[in-house]
Design a protein around this motif. Structure first.
Motif, PDB file in Angstrom:
ATOM      1  N   VAL A  65       0.839  -1.199   0.000  1.00 55.20           N
ATOM      2  CA  VAL A  65       0.000   0.000   0.000  1.00 55.20           C
ATOM      3  C   VAL A  65       0.875   1.249   0.000  1.00 55.20           C
ATOM      4  O   VAL A  65       0.591   2.239  -0.691  1.00 55.20           O
ATOM      5  N   GLY A  66       1.970   1.199   0.751  1.00 58.85           N
ATOM      6  CA  GLY A  66       2.871   2.337   0.812  1.00 58.85           C
ATOM      7  C   GLY A  66       3.548   2.632  -0.513  1.00 58.85           C
ATOM      8  O   GLY A  66       3.666   3.796  -0.909  1.00 58.85           O
ATOM      9  N   LEU A  67       4.000   1.597  -1.191  1.00 57.72           N
ATOM     10  CA  LEU A  67       4.639   1.795  -2.494  1.00 57.72           C
ATOM     11  C   LEU A  67       3.643   2.328  -3.514  1.00 57.72           C
ATOM     12  O   LEU A  67       3.982   3.186  -4.347  1.00 57.72           O
ATOM     13  N   PHE A  68       2.403   1.843  -3.439  1.00 53.68           N
ATOM     14  CA  PHE A  68       1.340   2.366  -4.308  1.00 53.68           C
ATOM     15  C   PHE A  68       1.103   3.844  -4.016  1.00 53.68           C
ATOM     16  O   PHE A  68       0.979   4.671  -4.924  1.00 53.68           O
ATOM     17  N   THR A  69       1.063   4.192  -2.716  1.00 54.80           N
ATOM     18  CA  THR A  69       0.865   5.586  -2.309  1.00 54.80           C
ATOM     19  C   THR A  69       2.003   6.464  -2.800  1.00 54.80           C
ATOM     20  O   THR A  69       1.784   7.576  -3.299  1.00 54.80           O
ATOM     21  N   PHE A  70       3.234   5.965  -2.685  1.00 52.60           N
ATOM     22  CA  PHE A  70       4.400   6.728  -3.128  1.00 52.60           C
ATOM     23  C   PHE A  70       4.331   6.989  -4.633  1.00 52.60           C
ATOM     24  O   PHE A  70       4.643   8.096  -5.101  1.00 52.60           O
ATOM     25  N   CYS A  71       3.902   5.978  -5.392  1.00 55.03           N
ATOM     26  CA  CYS A  71       3.755   6.155  -6.842  1.00 55.03           C
ATOM     27  C   CYS A  71       2.706   7.217  -7.155  1.00 55.03           C
ATOM     28  O   CYS A  71       2.887   8.030  -8.059  1.00 55.03           O
ATOM     29  N   CYS A  72       1.612   7.226  -6.390  1.00 54.25           N
ATOM     30  CA  CYS A  72       0.566   8.240  -6.590  1.00 54.25           C
ATOM     31  C   CYS A  72       1.116   9.635  -6.324  1.00 54.25           C
ATOM     32  O   CYS A  72       0.832  10.581  -7.078  1.00 54.25           O
ATOM     33  N   ILE A  73       1.908   9.770  -5.266  1.00 54.51           N
ATOM     34  CA  ILE A  73       2.480  11.075  -4.927  1.00 54.51           C
ATOM     35  C   ILE A  73       3.425  11.544  -6.030  1.00 54.51           C
ATOM     36  O   ILE A  73       3.371  12.698  -6.470  1.00 54.51           O
ATOM     37  N   VAL A  74       4.301  10.651  -6.490  1.00 53.49           N
ATOM     38  CA  VAL A  74       5.273  11.007  -7.520  1.00 53.49           C
ATOM     39  C   VAL A  74       4.581  11.367  -8.838  1.00 53.49           C
ATOM     40  O   VAL A  74       4.999  12.288  -9.550  1.00 53.49           O
ATOM     41  N   CYS A  75       3.495  10.656  -9.153  1.00 50.57           N
ATOM     42  CA  CYS A  75       2.777  10.882 -10.417  1.00 50.57           C
ATOM     43  C   CYS A  75       1.671  11.924 -10.283  1.00 50.57           C
ATOM     44  O   CYS A  75       0.858  12.083 -11.192  1.00 50.57           O
TER      45      CYS A  75
END
Length: 207
Positions: free
Chosen positions: A161-171
């Motif tokens: 979930v955290g890696l998914f969240t990080f991708c959302c923030i970066v994108c």
């Protein structure tokens, strides 16, 4: 007098004994996980409800309650556990240092965010990487040390979930409250609440 050197077998037995003792200390110590899990769930639910009903972003200040309340309650629970379980082993100290590092990272990240916010920027989404990336990694490490599968599994789900969240923030994908906060709560159910109950249940069975 010549010191007796430990054989390879004796070294392995000593390491195994330390790990076993550390595991016994943490099995039954699920109360700390449960405290953080339910505290995070309650605060997240309050933020979600208040933002939906009032549309006032000031309610995001409630997030600070997690660090304040948890930071006070956690040492109290840990002290009670230490008094009950006795002297710490080397493995105990390693796990303690892991969580101390997580706490320090949270404090430093908060200070950075405050600094950027004072410059008129909005860095607060980054704070979700602490509970959803750093905390799961620490939990997985602890699970490996004490050989507790529920910690490894729960931490792995939280990390995803955290890696998914990080991708959302970066994108620049907006973390909308209608879908992200429920996902955040699910992550903490898997990371903290379920493992906490499993650990306490194992403790009751061992008594």
């Amino acid at each position: 007098m010549e010191e007796k050197k430990m054989t390879e077998r004796e070294s392995l037995e000593l390491i195994t004994a330390m790990i076993t003792r550390t595991r016994q200390r943490y099995i039954g110590d699920g109360n700390i996980l449960l405290m953080w899990g339910y505290l995070t769930m309650i605060v997240t639910a309050l933020v979600w409800i208040m933002l939906i009903t009032t549309h006032n972003p000031a309610w995001n200040l409630l997030w600070f309650a997690i660090g304040i309340v948890g930071g006070i309650a956690s040492p109290i629970l840990r002290k009670k556990s230490d008094l009950k379980n006795g002297v710490k082993s080397y493995s105990d100290k390693i796990t303690s240092q892991i969580w101390t590092t997580v706490g320090l990272a949270s404090v430093v990240a908060t200070l950075f965010c405050v600094g950027f916010a004072l410059k008129g920027l909005n860095p607060w989404a980054m704070m979700f990487t602490i509970p959803l990336i750093i905390v799961p990694m620490a939990e997985i490490a602890q699970g490996i040390i004490v050989k507790e599968k529920s910690l490894i599994a729960g931490g792995s789900i939280g990390l995803c979930v955290g890696l998914f969240t990080f991708c959302c923030i970066v994108c620049n994908v907006r973390l909308l409250i209608n879908w992200f906060l429920p996902l955040f709560m699910v992550a903490f159910i898997c990371m903290m609440i379920i493992p906490g109950h499993i650990i306490n249940r194992k403790a009751r069975l061992q008594r």
